[in-house]
Design a protein around this motif. Sequence first.
Motif: not given
Length: 139
Positions: A92-95, A105-110, A122-127, A129-135
């Motif tokens: 959802a975040i990536l979409r 994208i701003v998010m917590g580590s956990r 797992s969510v922060s790791e996946r975002v 890994r796949h995000a095309k913009i800065p995280v």
Amino acid sequence: MFQNILVAYDGSPHSERALATALELAKCTEGHVTLLNAYDKVPDYLGEPNFQETLDRTVVAARDKMLKVLEQVRQQGLTASMNVLEGPPADAILRVAETEKHDLIVMGSRGLGLFQELLLGSVSERVLRHAKIPVLIVR
Ligand code: ATP
Ligand code: MG
């Protein structure tokens, strides 16, 4: 730069800190903040009418929580909007980041997960890994 900031919010203290950081940044850039929460998919096997009732309850609860956070953000003088979508959260975040043309994208580590010994959930790791913009991952 960083005019259209997406904040992934799951209600955890980690995501609270991520939100606080995002707000400080948005004040500097006069950027727009979008809050995103993804709720868990309601299982099909519940059958009707339980499926629809559970889905309605889940969406209403998630929206109510996010509306309160949105109000707090707006009280700080920022322009903000929110999105409540079905998970999985990372997808959802990536979409949303892609379709709404966010630039950060701003998010917590956990998050709300119980096993806190790993650096990233797992969510922060996946975002990441796949995000095309800065995280921006807030520890
Ligand atoms: P795991 O979920 O893998 O057990 P965790 O809950 O500790 O681990 P993550 O879920 O990866 O860690 O959370 C990291 C960050 O991802 C959170 O601080 C938040 O910013 C974002 N996030 C996690 N879940 C959601 C969600 N359902 N909706 C929006 N953002 C989320
Ligand atoms: Mg989690």
